[in-house]
Design a protein around this motif. Sequence first.
Motif, PDB file in Angstrom:
ATOM      1  N   ARG A  94       0.937  -1.685  -0.085  1.00  0.00           N
ATOM      2  CA  ARG A  94       0.014  -0.128   0.040  1.00  0.00           C
ATOM      3  C   ARG A  94       1.089   1.465  -0.507  1.00  0.00           C
ATOM      4  NH1 ARG A  94      -5.463   0.590   0.594  1.00  0.00           N
ATOM      5  NH2 ARG A  94      -6.125   2.536   0.747  1.00  0.00           N
ATOM      6  N   PRO A  95       0.396   2.356  -0.904  1.00  0.00           N
ATOM      7  CA  PRO A  95       1.283   3.612  -1.340  1.00  0.00           C
ATOM      8  C   PRO A  95       1.952   3.929   0.372  1.00  0.00           C
ATOM      9  CG  PRO A  95      -0.155   2.947  -2.769  1.00  0.00           C
ATOM     10  CD  PRO A  95      -0.311   1.992  -1.616  1.00  0.00           C
ATOM     11  N   ASN A  96       2.627   4.660   0.611  1.00  0.00           N
ATOM     12  CA  ASN A  96       3.349   5.437   2.359  1.00  0.00           C
ATOM     13  C   ASN A  96       3.466   6.889   1.928  1.00  0.00           C
ATOM     14  OD1 ASN A  96       5.143   4.319   0.739  1.00  0.00           O
ATOM     15  ND2 ASN A  96       6.181   3.365   3.205  1.00  0.00           N
ATOM     16  N   PRO A  97       3.075   7.172   1.332  1.00  0.00           N
ATOM     17  CA  PRO A  97       3.328   8.755   1.449  1.00  0.00           C
ATOM     18  C   PRO A  97       3.100   9.736   2.888  1.00  0.00           C
ATOM     19  CG  PRO A  97       1.122   9.168   0.008  1.00  0.00           C
ATOM     20  CD  PRO A  97       1.268   7.303   0.470  1.00  0.00           C
ATOM     21  N   LEU A  98       4.852  10.916   2.686  1.00  0.00           N
ATOM     22  CA  LEU A  98       4.355  10.915   4.228  1.00  0.00           C
ATOM     23  C   LEU A  98       3.198  12.155   4.207  1.00  0.00           C
ATOM     24  CD1 LEU A  98       8.421  11.295   4.345  1.00  0.00           C
ATOM     25  CD2 LEU A  98       7.004  10.040   5.807  1.00  0.00           C
ATOM     26  N   PRO A  99       2.723  12.314   5.748  1.00  0.00           N
ATOM     27  CA  PRO A  99       1.613  13.437   5.558  1.00  0.00           C
ATOM     28  C   PRO A  99       2.202  14.901   5.268  1.00  0.00           C
ATOM     29  CG  PRO A  99       1.745  12.530   7.933  1.00  0.00           C
ATOM     30  CD  PRO A  99       2.534  11.560   6.635  1.00  0.00           C
ATOM     31  N   ILE A 100       2.629  15.439   4.287  1.00  0.00           N
ATOM     32  CA  ILE A 100       3.801  16.471   3.709  1.00  0.00           C
ATOM     33  C   ILE A 100       3.525  16.762   2.838  1.00  0.00           C
ATOM     34  CG2 ILE A 100       5.661  16.294   5.598  1.00  0.00           C
ATOM     35  CD1 ILE A 100       7.211  15.290   4.388  1.00  0.00           C
ATOM     36  N   SER A 101       3.876  18.038   2.087  1.00  0.00           N
ATOM     37  CA  SER A 101       3.463  18.491   0.373  1.00  0.00           C
ATOM     38  C   SER A 101       4.353  17.131  -0.304  1.00  0.00           C
ATOM     39  CB  SER A 101       4.453  19.175   0.150  1.00  0.00           C
ATOM     40  OG  SER A 101       5.388  19.500  -0.033  1.00  0.00           O
ATOM     41  N   ILE A 102       4.165  17.227  -1.343  1.00  0.00           N
ATOM     42  CA  ILE A 102       4.432  16.391  -2.290  1.00  0.00           C
ATOM     43  C   ILE A 102       5.938  16.548  -2.995  1.00  0.00           C
ATOM     44  CG2 ILE A 102       4.272  16.005  -5.434  1.00  0.00           C
ATOM     45  CD1 ILE A 102       1.153  16.453  -5.031  1.00  0.00           C
ATOM     46  N   ARG A 103       6.406  18.133  -2.844  1.00  0.00           N
ATOM     47  CA  ARG A 103       7.892  18.301  -3.014  1.00  0.00           C
ATOM     48  C   ARG A 103       8.339  18.025  -2.206  1.00  0.00           C
ATOM     49  NH1 ARG A 103      11.330  22.196  -1.660  1.00  0.00           N
ATOM     50  NH2 ARG A 103      12.747  22.941  -3.117  1.00  0.00           N
ATOM     51  N   ASP A 104       8.197  18.023  -0.569  1.00  0.00           N
ATOM     52  CA  ASP A 104       8.890  17.287   0.169  1.00  0.00           C
ATOM     53  C   ASP A 104       8.898  15.794   0.492  1.00  0.00           C
ATOM     54  OD1 ASP A 104       9.113  19.912   1.250  1.00  0.00           O
ATOM     55  OD2 ASP A 104       7.471  19.954   2.738  1.00  0.00           O
ATOM     56  N   ASN A 105       8.182  15.151   0.185  1.00  0.00           N
ATOM     57  CA  ASN A 105       7.635  13.776  -0.397  1.00  0.00           C
ATOM     58  C   ASN A 105       9.198  13.368  -0.707  1.00  0.00           C
ATOM     59  OD1 ASN A 105       5.980  11.812   1.187  1.00  0.00           O
ATOM     60  ND2 ASN A 105       4.435  13.900   0.496  1.00  0.00           N
ATOM     61  N   VAL A 106       8.890  13.451  -1.976  1.00  0.00           N
ATOM     62  CA  VAL A 106      10.459  13.484  -2.646  1.00  0.00           C
ATOM     63  C   VAL A 106      11.524  14.582  -2.930  1.00  0.00           C
ATOM     64  CG1 VAL A 106      11.494  13.736  -5.061  1.00  0.00           C
ATOM     65  CG2 VAL A 106       8.616  14.313  -5.153  1.00  0.00           C
ATOM     66  N   LEU A 107      11.704  15.121  -1.618  1.00  0.00           N
ATOM     67  CA  LEU A 107      12.746  15.823  -1.137  1.00  0.00           C
ATOM     68  C   LEU A 107      13.587  14.677   0.229  1.00  0.00           C
ATOM     69  CD1 LEU A 107      12.663  19.251  -2.618  1.00  0.00           C
ATOM     70  CD2 LEU A 107      14.311  17.637  -2.879  1.00  0.00           C
ATOM     71  N   ARG A 163       0.615  21.711  -8.321  1.00  0.00           N
ATOM     72  CA  ARG A 163       0.401  21.589  -6.403  1.00  0.00           C
ATOM     73  C   ARG A 163       1.068  20.848  -5.786  1.00  0.00           C
ATOM     74  NH1 ARG A 163      -3.399  16.410  -7.624  1.00  0.00           N
ATOM     75  NH2 ARG A 163      -2.950  16.276  -8.977  1.00  0.00           N
ATOM     76  N   LEU A 164       1.982  21.355  -5.823  1.00  0.00           N
ATOM     77  CA  LEU A 164       3.355  20.861  -5.105  1.00  0.00           C
ATOM     78  C   LEU A 164       3.465  20.950  -4.147  1.00  0.00           C
ATOM     79  CD1 LEU A 164       6.698  21.891  -7.908  1.00  0.00           C
ATOM     80  CD2 LEU A 164       5.228  19.531  -8.003  1.00  0.00           C
ATOM     81  N   ASN A 165       2.781  21.613  -3.216  1.00  0.00           N
ATOM     82  CA  ASN A 165       2.840  22.466  -1.898  1.00  0.00           C
ATOM     83  C   ASN A 165       1.395  21.470  -1.091  1.00  0.00           C
ATOM     84  OD1 ASN A 165       4.816  24.197  -1.844  1.00  0.00           O
ATOM     85  ND2 ASN A 165       3.834  25.359  -2.646  1.00  0.00           N
ATOM     86  N   HIS A 166       0.930  20.897  -2.257  1.00  0.00           N
ATOM     87  CA  HIS A 166      -0.118  19.250  -1.388  1.00  0.00           C
ATOM     88  C   HIS A 166       0.358  18.563  -1.321  1.00  0.00           C
ATOM     89  CE1 HIS A 166      -4.108  21.585  -4.842  1.00  0.00           C
ATOM     90  NE2 HIS A 166      -2.872  22.594  -3.949  1.00  0.00           N
ATOM     91  N   LYS A 167      -0.683  17.919   0.197  1.00  0.00           N
ATOM     92  CA  LYS A 167       0.159  17.095   0.421  1.00  0.00           C
ATOM     93  C   LYS A 167       0.224  15.678  -0.536  1.00  0.00           C
ATOM     94  CE  LYS A 167      -1.709  17.567   5.371  1.00  0.00           C
ATOM     95  NZ  LYS A 167      -2.039  17.346   6.334  1.00  0.00           N
ATOM     96  N   GLY A 168       1.222  14.592  -0.099  1.00  0.00           N
ATOM     97  CA  GLY A 168       1.306  13.069  -0.826  1.00  0.00           C
ATOM     98  C   GLY A 168      -0.084  12.989  -0.437  1.00  0.00           C
ATOM     99  N   THR A 169      -0.376  12.880   0.385  1.00  0.00           N
ATOM    100  CA  THR A 169      -1.650  12.010   0.905  1.00  0.00           C
ATOM    101  C   THR A 169      -2.671  11.821   0.104  1.00  0.00           C
ATOM    102  OG1 THR A 169      -2.156  13.104   2.797  1.00  0.00           O
ATOM    103  CG2 THR A 169      -0.503  11.040   3.060  1.00  0.00           C
TER     104      THR A 169
END
Length: 265
Positions: free
Chosen positions: A104-117, A154-160
């Motif tokens: 199951r995908p487990n993105p962090l509850p932070i922005s898309i940008r911050d997830n990638v980095l 929407r890079l500042n939207h949450k990854g979730t």
Amino acid sequence: MNHIQNAATAHDEPVIQTRKLNLWYGDFQALYDINLNIRKGIITSLIGPSGCGKSTFLRSVNRINERLGYVRIEGSIDVMKQNVYAPEVELVQVRKQIGMVFQRPNPLPISIRDNVLFGHNLHNRDQKTSRSEQDDIMEAALRQVLLWDKVKDRLNHKGTSLSLEEQQKLCIARLIPVKPALLLMDEPCSALDPKGTEAVEELIWELRGDYSILIVTHNMAQARRASEECIFMLMGKVVEHTSTEQMFVTPKQQQTADYIEGRYG
């Protein structure tokens, strides 16, 4: 059962090499004398019925299993010719070399940008990276997983907030800036619908060559579509390891044929 059909030849450089790998959960033995050469730069699928040791093997490669106090491991696992269980090897370096994608995908509850980095920043805390350099790293990773055009506004939207398919792609994008040698994928499409599964399979195929990929799947059609070599496991043992085409057309072992034809599992 004792005949391991190993597809790697002497001139093929293995990304994973195991020798006499045995693993116990308490008194229960889950892996028996696993001897494998998994080739660099290709996609290898790992198939077999539930409980046969596929995920246990995968989680042994990046040392997730060792977090459980009742797990005991014997034998060796080399990744890029380095024994990952050697005393001098630091866990953080193992995780940098070996990326993991879960069911199951487990993105962090932070922005898309911050997830990638996230992984990049974690492994480069001692080095200053400018905002512009970080943006370039992030964009390159999102482009590689075919997600940039969908999320660039929407890079500042949450990854979730993304769809499950997009979340799984984001989790793969999070690994890319760390530059792992190996990607482990444990049923990466099991939570996705058919359209999402097709999109992630296409992505996995795009990544081959740049990465060595080992994918656990229960989906026989997926194993056949999305891998170049295939390993069949049964009751904690490797039964057969060969090209995917040979595995599904002319398997050498009767147990392999029985499983592929749906007689058990």
